[in-house]
Design an enzyme around this catalytic site. Sequence first.
Site, mmCIF file in Angstrom:
data_model
loop_
_atom_site.group_PDB
_atom_site.id
_atom_site.type_symbol
_atom_site.label_atom_id
_atom_site.label_comp_id
_atom_site.label_asym_id
_atom_site.label_seq_id
_atom_site.Cartn_x
_atom_site.Cartn_y
_atom_site.Cartn_z
ATOM 1 N N ASP A 63 35.272 53.077 38.759
ATOM 2 C CA ASP A 63 35.481 52.466 39.811
ATOM 3 C C ASP A 63 34.615 51.106 40.259
ATOM 4 O O ASP A 63 33.373 51.285 39.898
ATOM 5 C CB ASP A 63 35.386 53.186 41.111
ATOM 6 C CG ASP A 63 35.867 52.674 42.329
ATOM 7 O OD1 ASP A 63 37.037 52.569 42.687
ATOM 8 O OD2 ASP A 63 34.878 51.866 43.234
ATOM 9 N N ASN A 71 36.276 39.952 46.728
ATOM 10 C CA ASN A 71 37.634 39.339 46.924
ATOM 11 C C ASN A 71 37.269 38.376 48.293
ATOM 12 O O ASN A 71 37.684 37.488 48.405
ATOM 13 C CB ASN A 71 38.531 40.444 47.505
ATOM 14 C CG ASN A 71 39.296 40.976 45.874
ATOM 15 O OD1 ASN A 71 39.070 40.319 45.041
ATOM 16 N ND2 ASN A 71 39.812 42.372 46.248
ATOM 17 N N HIS A 76 40.561 36.476 46.296
ATOM 18 C CA HIS A 76 41.122 37.653 45.198
ATOM 19 C C HIS A 76 41.441 37.076 43.636
ATOM 20 O O HIS A 76 41.441 38.109 42.740
ATOM 21 C CB HIS A 76 42.637 37.925 45.893
ATOM 22 C CG HIS A 76 42.305 38.603 47.048
ATOM 23 N ND1 HIS A 76 42.451 40.261 47.028
ATOM 24 C CD2 HIS A 76 42.558 38.540 48.280
ATOM 25 C CE1 HIS A 76 41.972 40.548 48.176
ATOM 26 N NE2 HIS A 76 42.293 39.568 49.076
ATOM 27 N N ASP A 80 40.669 39.581 40.762
ATOM 28 C CA ASP A 80 41.626 39.913 39.637
ATOM 29 C C ASP A 80 40.579 39.567 38.229
ATOM 30 O O ASP A 80 41.026 40.143 37.402
ATOM 31 C CB ASP A 80 42.795 38.899 39.584
ATOM 32 C CG ASP A 80 43.646 39.596 40.708
ATOM 33 O OD1 ASP A 80 43.648 40.460 41.364
ATOM 34 O OD2 ASP A 80 44.849 38.699 40.917
ATOM 35 N N ASP A 106 41.335 49.142 41.908
ATOM 36 C CA ASP A 106 39.952 48.821 40.783
ATOM 37 C C ASP A 106 39.543 50.049 40.100
ATOM 38 O O ASP A 106 38.326 50.293 39.813
ATOM 39 C CB ASP A 106 38.912 48.205 41.497
ATOM 40 C CG ASP A 106 38.315 48.994 42.898
ATOM 41 O OD1 ASP A 106 39.089 50.163 43.319
ATOM 42 O OD2 ASP A 106 37.187 48.747 43.137
#
Length: 186
Positions: A63, A71, A76, A80, A106
């Site tokens: 994770d 973000n 975002h 990404d 994630d």
Amino acid sequence: MEYMRNQIEIAISKHKLYEEIVYLSRFDKLTNVYNRRYFEELFDTCVNKTNELEKKILLVVFDLNELKVINDTYGHLAGDELIKTFASALGKCVRSSDILARIGGDEFVGIFFDVDSQTLVKRFDKLIKKFENNPITFEENNIICSFSYDIANFPQDGNDVNKLIKIADKCMYEYKYMIKNMHKLS
């Protein structure tokens, strides 16, 4: 001739569409690693083979740390980029016999065959250090990729993929919580 050309174009288009559908049914488009649905299918296949061959399987849940903060701070697209960079680097830690998948935003999961947990811990700790020393540059911002992980053993911890993910996930979040509290106290 025109009719034949049109038919060939249609056949090629249908074949390309079919290939894309097969790809999307198995892979995560952002990271190019397996998706959850296909991962679960592969896990079931591996379990059947492992029971026959008595191989050792370790399931690892990963994770990313603080993705929401990244973000919210950088947007975002930065998140990404972080996810893609992590998946690519993690993919280099995975042998061709192992399996890696993205199971959520994630969150990633890996199945590792015939390896002990200490070897995996060394491998992933090395990756953590690599990320600490090599921040990701996104629009002139340096972002450190940080992640948490934990390991579950098949069949000792369970023989169902969801149970193994749940066990590894729970331990990983306990570790994340402990680390977060340590940073608050510093």
